[in-house]
Design a protein around this motif. Structure first.
Motif, mmCIF file in Angstrom:
data_model
loop_
_atom_site.group_PDB
_atom_site.id
_atom_site.type_symbol
_atom_site.label_atom_id
_atom_site.label_comp_id
_atom_site.label_asym_id
_atom_site.label_seq_id
_atom_site.Cartn_x
_atom_site.Cartn_y
_atom_site.Cartn_z
ATOM 1 N N GLN A 282 0.825 -1.199 0.000
ATOM 2 C CA GLN A 282 0.000 0.000 0.000
ATOM 3 C C GLN A 282 0.864 1.256 0.000
ATOM 4 N N ALA A 283 1.926 1.248 0.809
ATOM 5 C CA ALA A 283 2.830 2.409 0.851
ATOM 6 C C ALA A 283 3.457 2.647 -0.515
ATOM 7 N N ALA A 284 3.851 1.566 -1.191
ATOM 8 C CA ALA A 284 4.437 1.701 -2.529
ATOM 9 C C ALA A 284 3.413 2.224 -3.524
ATOM 10 N N ALA A 285 2.178 1.758 -3.395
ATOM 11 C CA ALA A 285 1.114 2.208 -4.300
ATOM 12 C C ALA A 285 0.806 3.686 -4.084
ATOM 13 N N GLU A 286 0.765 4.115 -2.823
ATOM 14 C CA GLU A 286 0.518 5.526 -2.522
ATOM 15 C C GLU A 286 1.590 6.409 -3.154
ATOM 16 N N LYS A 287 2.825 5.989 -3.008
ATOM 17 C CA LYS A 287 3.939 6.766 -3.556
ATOM 18 C C LYS A 287 3.925 6.748 -5.077
ATOM 19 N N ALA A 288 3.583 5.601 -5.647
ATOM 20 C CA ALA A 288 3.627 5.451 -7.109
ATOM 21 C C ALA A 288 2.602 6.338 -7.814
ATOM 22 N N VAL A 289 1.374 6.404 -7.290
ATOM 23 C CA VAL A 289 0.354 7.193 -7.999
ATOM 24 C C VAL A 289 0.626 8.687 -7.917
ATOM 25 N N LYS A 290 1.458 9.097 -6.978
ATOM 26 C CA LYS A 290 1.780 10.517 -6.881
ATOM 27 C C LYS A 290 2.650 10.980 -8.046
#
Length: 542
Positions: A249-257
């Motif tokens: 989830q942390a990686a996904a949050e960072k990626a969509v930014k």
């Protein structure tokens, strides 16, 4: 001057404001005291309000708001009826008092401001502070300078039809935990805000908690849960276990930014568990689960399965890729720069994402107008409106289509509508042969029945997986998937949408036992925007 007296310059005219913080009592030593209206015998003003009018009207608006005089405050807006209702609820329903408003520096007709107040309910009081902005306009008939009314003036979390309430919460708070026990909060994982709110609404009473008292935004939509803003009295949160992985989830949050208007979902193919869901959108919409847009060439995974399952061709069978292909008077083309290959196999056409190669095969017997629909529903579990993920989700739509749309659907255009959740599931089904409906919370929590589908023959699944591997190592997904180890595969897509000058970017891929899919509105080719998002998620999750 004595303590508590401030001097301000309004449009070049001195004004004396008496009182403490905020906009208290005031005396304007000028001819500006007419509320911005036109004097007797003079024409109404026109054009944008001037600096002096902006300062005077906002001051009067803020003063009335601070005093709790909703009717007077509303009279300085261009929608007094609606403004009065919301400003009244601000004091009566939300129990907000002790209001102090401090304006910032105006930029033209825009005035930022900060609010400090207190919320009191049944003997408990908590401080409240936030920032907002208003814009001044000129009344169409009166010529007065007025606040352009929007609910966000009262609080930035409000939209049309919303209101503020302070009361015992309808459902207890939840402490959502991920698969490794990590507590998941909207503060640490902002994309989860709407998801956690929905989970609380649905499962708060089942998770063993007790309700507290909150200031919350009550939304106008009947199915939208309240959005808590301030907790006055702590209830006991109930523990709710989810399938989410804190690290993914942390990686996904960072990626969509990395790109605006982006969404991504990651699932575990062997179980159907959702590992991450993230959105970076101005409207706050959970497009990852609820989006309904054309998926572009990622749809070719399902189309390839249809061709194989119906005996039209196979991975190493023929799928010629000409410059153009005409289907019932509509001509389809490939991406600029793609070389034709009349002797191409399905694997070659797939890894290069050749549109014409798929179009040429959709009229082969025994295919019909409904063949793609049947493949999507029966093999991949799409389009039957029966997924039970734990929150609201759209299960995809692949309608039976005749005419040019039959061909367009095959390459992810036409009438096909999907979202990243659907496409992550499609990839999971393609590489395992089994359809496992994605889910966020255990099915036995509320006796939900998962959707079912018969999945793919293992021969079809093995061919799809190999073609996706080739796409990631030799085809259109090479750049995005570069550097990822393990068993990897992918499919790119770009979808043209009416009214957009740039296509939507789509990408789906897998690495070991993680499948992920992303979509970026107006992101261009699949590997340009959505590809790096998926790769970032797979790098951590796979």
């Amino acid at each position: 001057m004595g303590r508590g007296v401030k001097v301000a310059v309004i449009g070049g005219v001195f004004a004396v404001m008496v009182g403490g913080a905020g906009y208290g009592a005031y005396n304007v030593v000028s001819a500006l005291d007419g509320g911005g209206g036109s004097g007797s015998g003079t024409e109404a003003k026109s054009g944008p309000p001037g600096e002096d009018e902006v300062a005077e009207t906002t001051e009067k608006f803020f003063t009335a708001w601070e005093k709790g005089d909703a009717t007077t405050a509303a009279s300085y807006t261009n929608n007094a009826s609606i403004a009065g209702t919301l400003l009244t609820a601000y004091g009566e329903d939300a129990h907000i008092s002790g209001i102090e408003i401090t304006p910032g520096k105006a930029t033209g007709t825009s005035v930022p401001f900060s609010v400090k107040a207190k919320v009191s309910y049944e003997g408990t009081t908590k401080p409240l502070s936030y920032k907002s902005t208003l814009t001044m306009v000129r009344g169409e008939t009166s010529g007065r300078a007025l606040v352009d009314w929007k609910p966000s003036v009262v609080h930035p979390g409000l939209k049309d039809g919303d209101t503020l309430v302070t009361e015992e919460s309808a459902t207890p708070q939840i402490q959502a935990v991920g698969r490794n026990g990590t507590v998941l909060t909207k503060e640490k994982y902002p994309s989860l805000g709407p998801v956690l709110a929905t989970l609380r609404e649905r499962y708060g009473s089942k998770a063993g908690g007790t309700p507290g008292v909150e200031l919350a935004v009550r939304h106008s939509a009947a199915d939208a849960p309240d959005t808590p803003l301030l907790t006055l009295t702590e209830g006991k949160p109930g523990k709710l276990e989810t399938t989410l992985s804190a690290s993914v989830q942390a990686a996904a949050e960072k990626a969509v930014k990395r790109y605006g208007e982006s969404s991504v979902v990651a699932v575990k193919p062997s179980t159907g568990e959702v590992l991450a869901v993230a959105n970076n959108r101005q409207d706050g919409f959970n497009a990852a689960f609820q989006g309904r847009v054309a998926p572009g060439s990622t749809m070719k995974i399902i189309t390839a399965a249809m061709l194989i399952d119906n005996g039209v061709t196979s991975m190493n069978g023929p799928a010629p890729c000409p410059d153009t292909a005409t289907w019932q008077s509509q001509t389809f083309k490939n991406l600029t720069g793609m070389r034709p290959n009349e002797s191409a196999t399905l694997a070659n056409t797939f890894l290069r994402s050749c549109n014409t190669g798929f179009i040429k095969l959709v009229d082969e017997k025994p295919l019909t107008d409904s063949s793609l629909t049947e493949e999507a529903q029966e093999r991949f579990g799409l389009g039957q409106d029966n997924w039970q993920t734990g929150i609201v989700s759209f299960d995809g739509s692949v309608p039976a289509s005749g005419g040019p749309d039959r061909a367009a659907n095959a390459i992810g255009q036409g009438q096909v509508q999907l979202n990243p959740l659907n496409m992550a599931s499609v990839t999971a089904t393609a590489i395992t042969g089994e359809f496992r409906q994605p889910y966020l919370v255990p099915f036995d929590l509320d006796d939900r029945e998962p959707a079912t589908a018969k999945g793919l023959p293992q021969g079809t699944a093995s061919q799809l997986k190999q073609m996706m591997r080739l796409t990631a190592t030799q085809g259109t997904a090479v750049n995005a998937m570069s550097g990822l180890g393990g068993d990897i595969g992918a499919k790119t897509g770009s979808a043209e949408v009416d009214g957009q000058t740039v296509s939507n970017s789509w990408f789906t891929g897998f690495r070991n036992d993680v499948a992920a899919a992303a979509m970026t509105e107006e992101g261009g080719h699949g590997g340009d925007a959505a590809g790096p998002i998926v790769a970032d998620v797979l790098r951590v999750g796979g």
